[in-house]
Each structure stands twice: as structure tokens, then as C-alpha cells.
Design a protein around this motif. Sequence first.
Motif, PDB file in Angstrom:
ATOM      1  N   UNK A 445     -78.026  42.913  -3.495  1.00 37.38           N
ATOM      2  CA  UNK A 445     -77.502  43.161  -2.158  1.00 37.38           C
ATOM      3  C   UNK A 445     -78.059  42.169  -1.142  1.00 37.38           C
ATOM      4  N   UNK A 446     -79.338  41.866  -1.280  1.00 40.14           N
ATOM      5  CA  UNK A 446     -79.988  40.964  -0.324  1.00 40.14           C
ATOM      6  C   UNK A 446     -79.940  39.501  -0.763  1.00 40.14           C
ATOM      7  N   UNK A 447     -79.256  39.226  -1.844  1.00 38.29           N
ATOM      8  CA  UNK A 447     -79.182  37.846  -2.310  1.00 38.29           C
ATOM      9  C   UNK A 447     -80.463  37.382  -2.937  1.00 38.29           C
ATOM     10  N   UNK A 448     -81.232  38.310  -3.505  1.00 31.27           N
ATOM     11  CA  UNK A 448     -82.515  38.014  -4.176  1.00 31.27           C
ATOM     12  C   UNK A 448     -83.445  37.249  -3.252  1.00 31.27           C
ATOM     13  N   UNK A 449     -84.106  37.989  -2.388  1.00 26.99           N
ATOM     14  CA  UNK A 449     -84.985  37.349  -1.412  1.00 26.99           C
ATOM     15  C   UNK A 449     -86.324  36.951  -1.966  1.00 26.99           C
ATOM     16  N   UNK A 450     -86.524  36.997  -3.287  1.00 23.06           N
ATOM     17  CA  UNK A 450     -87.815  36.597  -3.847  1.00 23.06           C
ATOM     18  C   UNK A 450     -87.961  35.086  -3.834  1.00 23.06           C
ATOM     19  N   UNK A 451     -89.102  34.595  -4.232  1.00 27.76           N
ATOM     20  CA  UNK A 451     -89.387  33.165  -4.168  1.00 27.76           C
ATOM     21  C   UNK A 451     -88.439  32.369  -5.045  1.00 27.76           C
ATOM     22  N   UNK A 452     -88.095  31.154  -4.630  1.00 29.61           N
ATOM     23  CA  UNK A 452     -87.221  30.268  -5.395  1.00 29.61           C
ATOM     24  C   UNK A 452     -88.040  29.122  -5.966  1.00 29.61           C
ATOM     25  N   UNK A 453     -87.376  28.304  -6.814  1.00 24.16           N
ATOM     26  CA  UNK A 453     -88.067  27.154  -7.407  1.00 24.16           C
ATOM     27  C   UNK A 453     -87.994  25.924  -6.517  1.00 24.16           C
ATOM     28  N   UNK A 454     -87.335  26.084  -5.380  1.00 24.39           N
ATOM     29  CA  UNK A 454     -87.151  24.943  -4.492  1.00 24.39           C
ATOM     30  C   UNK A 454     -88.426  24.709  -3.700  1.00 24.39           C
ATOM     31  N   UNK A 455     -89.049  23.519  -3.880  1.00 24.28           N
ATOM     32  CA  UNK A 455     -90.307  23.224  -3.201  1.00 24.28           C
ATOM     33  C   UNK A 455     -90.102  22.411  -1.927  1.00 24.28           C
ATOM     34  N   UNK A 456     -88.882  22.375  -1.416  1.00 20.45           N
ATOM     35  CA  UNK A 456     -88.609  21.540  -0.248  1.00 20.45           C
ATOM     36  C   UNK A 456     -89.455  21.950   0.945  1.00 20.45           C
ATOM     37  N   UNK A 457     -89.509  23.271   1.209  1.00 20.46           N
ATOM     38  CA  UNK A 457     -90.259  23.756   2.371  1.00 20.46           C
ATOM     39  C   UNK A 457     -91.738  23.404   2.255  1.00 20.46           C
ATOM     40  N   UNK A 458     -92.298  23.579   1.037  1.00 16.38           N
ATOM     41  CA  UNK A 458     -93.716  23.247   0.858  1.00 16.38           C
ATOM     42  C   UNK A 458     -93.948  21.752   0.999  1.00 16.38           C
ATOM     43  N   UNK A 459     -93.014  20.943   0.476  1.00 16.60           N
ATOM     44  CA  UNK A 459     -93.172  19.489   0.568  1.00 16.60           C
ATOM     45  C   UNK A 459     -93.181  19.032   2.019  1.00 16.60           C
ATOM     46  N   UNK A 460     -92.361  19.674   2.854  1.00 21.84           N
ATOM     47  CA  UNK A 460     -92.324  19.320   4.273  1.00 21.84           C
ATOM     48  C   UNK A 460     -93.649  19.631   4.944  1.00 21.84           C
ATOM     49  N   UNK A 461     -94.314  20.693   4.489  1.00 26.03           N
ATOM     50  CA  UNK A 461     -95.588  21.086   5.090  1.00 26.03           C
ATOM     51  C   UNK A 461     -96.768  20.298   4.527  1.00 26.03           C
ATOM     52  N   UNK A 462     -96.740  20.027   3.203  1.00 24.32           N
ATOM     53  CA  UNK A 462     -97.907  19.452   2.537  1.00 24.32           C
ATOM     54  C   UNK A 462     -97.789  17.962   2.242  1.00 24.32           C
ATOM     55  N   UNK A 463     -96.555  17.457   2.245  1.00 32.97           N
ATOM     56  CA  UNK A 463     -96.379  16.039   1.905  1.00 32.97           C
ATOM     57  C   UNK A 463     -96.737  15.782   0.452  1.00 32.97           C
ATOM     58  N   UNK A 464     -97.378  14.644   0.202  1.00 28.69           N
ATOM     59  CA  UNK A 464     -97.745  14.262  -1.180  1.00 28.69           C
ATOM     60  C   UNK A 464     -98.783  15.179  -1.790  1.00 28.69           C
ATOM     61  N   UNK A 465     -99.483  15.929  -0.960  1.00 31.04           N
ATOM     62  CA  UNK A 465    -100.550  16.808  -1.464  1.00 31.04           C
ATOM     63  C   UNK A 465    -100.002  17.919  -2.340  1.00 31.04           C
ATOM     64  N   UNK A 466     -98.690  18.148  -2.292  1.00 36.29           N
ATOM     65  CA  UNK A 466     -98.111  19.219  -3.112  1.00 36.29           C
ATOM     66  C   UNK A 466     -98.274  18.936  -4.605  1.00 36.29           C
TER      67      UNK A 466
END
Length: 531
Positions: A445-466
Motif C-alpha cells: 500500500x505504501x510502495x514499500x517504504x523500507x530502505x532501497x539499494x540506491x546509494x545516490x542520497x548517501x553519495x551526495x552526503x558522503x562523496x567518495x567516502x561512501x
Amino acid sequence: MRRNVVIGLIGTQLDAGRELNRWERWRPTVSIGMQEDFVVHRFELLADTRRARDLVKVVGSDLAQVSPETELRVHDFHVADPWDFETMYGALLDFCERQTFDPEAEDYYVHITTGTHVAQICLYLLTESRHLPGRLLQTGPGRNKAEAAVGTLSVIDLDLSKYDHIAQRFAVRSQDDRSFLKSGIATRNAAFNTMIEQIETVATRSTAPILLMGPTGAGKSQLARRIHELKKQRAALAGAFVEVNCATLRGDGAMSALFGHRKGAFTGAVADRAGLLKSADQGLLFLDEIGELGADEQAMLLRAIEDKRFLPVGSDREVESRFQLIAGTNRDLGQAIRSGRFRDDLYARLNLWTFQLPGLAERREDLEPNLDYELTRHEQAQGQRVRFNVEARERYLRFAMSADARWQGNFRDLGASVSRMATLSTAGRIQTDGVDAEIARLRRLWGDGSATDDDTALAELLGDAIADIDLFDRVQLREVVTVCRRSRNLSDAGRTLFSASRQKRSSTNDSDRLRKYLARFGLSWEQIAAA
């Protein structure tokens, strides 16, 4: 030493008496001077000196005999009709305005035993409003013949907070009213409980419009209905509860639905129509989604709120309706004003009492009591008692209070979820397999709001440190960042992320705990909120 000053009317019947046997009878004004533990330094006696001259002399002489330390000041007080409220109140108010009171040096007592009942009521009102800055004084005859003349004396302080039993009853009544507004649910969210306390105070003391803001399904309609029921119990309202979703009002029919019309006002108007505002006369009108109203309807509504009058469609005669207004919206009305879709003068009129109802995801500690409430509602509606087994209840609550549970429809989602599980339960028991099926249904119903495999958001925050973060930590960090972005502040995010463990700790500092976790990856709340 502070001086005691008594203010009172002469009792033309109760204070009367010239024979010697008058000393065997209770006379209110004289009896005040006979009290052993109450010294009167000055008596301000109001009397019609033309009609009761002889009585004033006798009372003055007798008072001087029993209380020689009392200074008597007689004020000529003539009222043409002592049973007329307006005349009596005006005369007593004039007396108050002529006096110079000194509360720093003197204690004032207003004697309410003598005079007509109208005079006693007026003295009470003037004391309550502090035109007479004192306490009420009540006297009565003695309990036996020996004490008859002296009588009894009691002081009434109108500050009810000084009466423990009364104050306790007020507190219990207020607590009951707040529980009523919450439908009897023992909510645990401190901010929500504080808001309900404020709403209960406003609902019982004010008739001004109330604006309830919050997401769809947060309970605005139910709360409005409970406010109406509470005010009706208190006899503050006599009329009906009238509810309308403004999003359903469109075109020419909107004006007619709200304000009514006259027969023949337009094609299809084959009979008069009262309209919703008139139907709410002496009751409560709840305009849900008020931000959806058109410009013309907003202008008419503003007039109806301010003047309690409006023109039905096709009529040249105004209609009067006095109603309590509660408006609800999930829109940002401030933004609607800036874009020209909502009148700022109407918003100003609605914005005296504004309350923001939080969504269910912001009140996760209230999930358990609301779960029980929904089970009870299902039982009442279907006549069937349904309960969880222990493991199933724990599993459902664990999911419901986790970040995976998005509760987009708020309490509507919860109510529907409980109804589904209860309906599909076997022998009135919700088992773990039923809970697992419902959790899967909610995720879809909620479109599976659990974590995804997409690391785009983390990459934007951490840069190469990810690249230096293990997959194990990356999965967890993704979910933490997701929760932070959905939360209003650091504290809110901490409560969501540590909702299970915080119940077992005697001391909680979820904000500091989350801050330290983010710092392990070189992140801060400010970075995430700004991204």
C-alpha cells in the motif's frame, strides 16, 4: 495592623426591632459586631435614610454598644425599585466608583445576608469583578436560643483555587473532559496531550473559531465532533453538529450548499433551501478542507463569521445564524495566501486558536493504545470480540513503530489495518500469520517504504567516502538518513529510530544518541536537513 472594613445594606426586615426583646433575636448587621473573633474597624452601611431613618439610629446605637471600636459610616442609598436588577446594579456601581479603596492597608468584607435577593446578586457580581475588592461575608442565626442573637459568620473567598476540594473537583472534571476529547484513549505523546489540554480549555471558555491543521487522517473530524459533544454537555451549544468537506463544493452549487437559496434563484431551484450555515444555528459547523473553498464563498463566510448574518442565493433578506465554527485543513494556508488562493482576512479571523494535529508517524508511542481502541471499535461495530495472541501483537507493534511503517493515511490506515486483521482472524484470535500478511499488504500500500539499494542520497552526503563504508553499515545508514529527512527535527528522528529501546531505559537522550551515530560517518543533522 490591617483594618477590617465591612460593606453592607441595612436589612429593613431582618435588622428591625426597637423593643428590649430585640436583643434576644438575631439581627444580621448588629450580630457582626458581636463576633468575638472578628473585629470590625469600620462599617460602611448603605441605607435609605429617608425611609429607614429610625431603624438606622437604632442599629447604629446597638452596634456602638456591642462593638465600640467600630466606626459607622452611613451612606444614603435610595433605589426606587430595589427588585429591578438594572436599577440596583447601577446604584451599587455608583457607590463603588465614589469610594477610595486601600487594599494594602484594609481588608474588605461584603455582607450579602441583608437586602433583596437582587441586591445580593449585584453585590456578588461586583465583588467577583473586583469593583468591590474584598471577600463575601455571610451571617446566620445561632444554632440554639442562647446563641441566637450572636449568630454565625463565615467568609467566602471567590478565589476557588484556595478551596482544595473544589479545586480537586475542577481538576478531575478537566481530566475527564480531556479524556473525552481523546475518545478515552490513554495517549502517551507529551506534545499531543499538552495540545488536548489547551483545546479543552479553549472549547469550554471560548466561542471563537478554531482551526485544526494536520494531514489527512490525523483525526480532525473526530476531534471536532467530540468538541461539539463536550460543549453540548456543558450547555454551551444546543444545536446540531454539521460537517461538510469543502473539497466537494464546486461551482454554483457551493454557494447554495453553504448559504442556502430561495425558490427560483436559478434553474433547478424548485424550493427554498436553508443551507449548511443555517442548519448549524446554535450548534457547531465543521468546515473540513477549508482551503478548498472558492474566493466568493470565502468572502461570504467571513461576513457570516463576523456578523452572524448572510444572504442566501437569490434573496434580498439576510438570514441570521449563530454557530461555533471549527475549520480543518491539510494545506499550508500561509502559502495559499501568498499564491492568492486564500483570503488573508479570513485566515486572520480563523487563526485565533490554531492547533497542529500530528500524524500517526509522529506519535508512534501512541500506536499501542490506539491499536486497542481500534479493536474495541471493531467489536462494537461488528458485535464480535477479537484479540491478538501475544506473539502476534508484539510482531505487529514492532513493525508499526518501526521506520518501515510510513502510516501515510495516519489513523485511517491503522483503523483499516485492524479491521482487516480482525475480519480475517480465526475464532476471534489474530495470529502471527495474519499479522505477517497484513504487514506485507501495508508495504504494498505504501510502495514499500523500507530502505532501497540506491546509494545516490548517501553519495551526495558522503562523496567518495561512501566507498570506505561496509555494506552492512551502509544499509543501516541509508535508513537512518531516510528517517531524518522525514522528521521535523533531531529529537523527532531520535524518538522514531530508538522507539523500542527507549521504552526500556529509565533515562533517554535520543537526540544525543543519534548525533553521535551520525558523527561516526562524518555527518550531522544540519547536513542532512539541508540536503
